[in-house]
Enzyme design. Structure first.
Site, PDB file in Angstrom:
ATOM      1  N   HIS A 113      40.275  36.746  39.723  1.00  0.00           N
ATOM      2  CA  HIS A 113      39.467  35.855  39.089  1.00  0.00           C
ATOM      3  C   HIS A 113      39.761  34.537  40.020  1.00  0.00           C
ATOM      4  O   HIS A 113      40.347  33.962  40.925  1.00  0.00           O
ATOM      5  CB  HIS A 113      39.860  35.543  37.063  1.00  0.00           C
ATOM      6  CG  HIS A 113      39.882  37.052  37.408  1.00  0.00           C
ATOM      7  ND1 HIS A 113      38.212  37.721  36.866  1.00  0.00           N
ATOM      8  CD2 HIS A 113      40.503  38.200  36.558  1.00  0.00           C
ATOM      9  CE1 HIS A 113      38.800  39.042  36.494  1.00  0.00           C
ATOM     10  NE2 HIS A 113      39.981  38.832  36.301  1.00  0.00           N
ATOM     11  N   GLU A 287      47.611  45.052  35.696  1.00  0.00           N
ATOM     12  CA  GLU A 287      47.539  44.482  34.569  1.00  0.00           C
ATOM     13  C   GLU A 287      48.846  44.044  34.121  1.00  0.00           C
ATOM     14  O   GLU A 287      49.807  45.119  33.337  1.00  0.00           O
ATOM     15  CB  GLU A 287      47.231  45.154  34.049  1.00  0.00           C
ATOM     16  CG  GLU A 287      44.881  45.542  34.305  1.00  0.00           C
ATOM     17  CD  GLU A 287      44.111  44.639  33.835  1.00  0.00           C
ATOM     18  OE1 GLU A 287      45.307  43.463  32.923  1.00  0.00           O
ATOM     19  OE2 GLU A 287      43.117  44.847  33.999  1.00  0.00           O
TER      20      GLU A 287
END
Length: 323
Positions: A113, A287
């Site tokens: 991101h 993650e």
């Protein structure tokens, strides 16, 4: 020249009888006469066999004039010759002291991101081809309940990871370094790793699952062969990379694999992520925890823990690249 009388049985011209000789003198003279040539021959032999520096210990090259090592015999790989006739005494095939173990290797780190994606919703919502279908260019990512953004987390860990890998000699490239207004899109992220001919690519993320769902997981590419995507060649090495990162990440951070995906293995395979589908080099996502769980969030917002996370990921990459 000898001063012995050639005729010991006669007297001198003045009639003086000859001096008495010791019984030991003749045997001692004979012994010395025998020893001197032997010593000379031994010295000559020593010089011919390398004691004077004329030849190497195995006769294949210049000698050093040094005594043979007591650390190992020739051919045992410790301190003598190689034993195969290809190297002289003291040579070694080991890397030179101080050589960086990852010198010449390229690692691409993909901080998931972008902190300013939220300001460019039209651009990041644009659909791009991921091989199997079309998906949004990017998303804003998630955040903790207190507002610490996933994009802040991933960029911080990326910087720490870059420092660790560069210290090992690797060339490290980031897909973005807070230097873009948004993105890059998922397809471009994959192309950056491909264009760099990266030996390994790791995309950094933190999840946004429900409260009580904790732990990390590593996402591996599924075998995909559709449109622009063909992951068949990277599935195997990517799985190996992911397993090593998962193991080292758990040890370095003291955290457990996800309790909500992966069946406790910390490994998940997916075929719906453009960053994996379009990669032609070994690549995984990680993650690192769940930002929406308060216990995980306390870890993710800790600088010390983020350093541990970077070290765990780095160790996994180093293990992978060193085979």
């Amino acid at each position: 020249m000898s001063y012995a009388d050639p005729n010991p049985g006669s007297s001198d011209p003045f009639g003086t009888p000859p001096p008495r000789r010791s019984r030991l003198r003749r045997p001692l003279t004979v012994a010395l006469a025998a020893l001197v040539p032997g010593a000379l021959l031994g010295w000559l032999a020593y010089g011919a066999l390398g004691g004077t520096g004329s030849a190497g210990a195995d006769g294949s090259g210049p000698g050093t004039g040094a005594a043979p090592s007591v650390l190992g015999s020739p051919g045992d790989g410790k301190d003598g010759a190689s034993g195969d006739g290809g190297a002289g005494a003291g040579t070694s095939t080991a890397a030179a002291p101080g050589a960086a173990p990852l010198e010449g290797r390229v690692v691409v780190v993909d901080p998931g991101h972008n902190t300013t994606n939220v300001e460019h919703t039209a651009e990041i919502n644009r659909k791009v081809d991921i091989g199997t279908n079309r998906k949004e260019c990017d998303t804003t990512g998630t955040s903790t309940n207190s507002g610490y953004a996933e994009a802040q987390f991933t960029l911080d860990v990326a910087h720490r990871l870059r420092t660790l890998l560069q210290a090992q000699g690797a060339t490290v490239k980031l897909t973005q370094d807070g230097d873009r207004p948004f993105g890059p899109c998922v397809d471009e992220r994959a192309r950056i790793g491909n264009a760099a001919h990266a030996d390994a690519v790791v995309s950094l993320h933190a999840d946004g699952a429900g409260a009580g769902q904790r732990g990390f997981h590593v996402i591996l590419p599924a075998s995909v062969h559709a449109g622009a995507a063909d992951t068949r060649a990277i599935v195997g090495p990517s799985k190996e990379l992911g397993k090593l990162i998962a193991g080292d990440f758990a040890r370095a951070t003291g955290t457990s694999p996800s309790n909500y995906v992966g069946d406790g293995t910390g490994l998940v395979t997916r075929g719906d992520l453009g960053g994996l589908n379009l990669s032609t080099v070994p690549k995984v996502f990680i993650e690192c925890g769940n930002m929406r769980d308060t216990k995980d969030a306390a870890l993710l917002t800790s600088g010390a823990w983020r350093q541990d996370a970077a070290e765990g990921i780095s160790e996994g990459i180093v293990s992978f690249l060193r085979g």
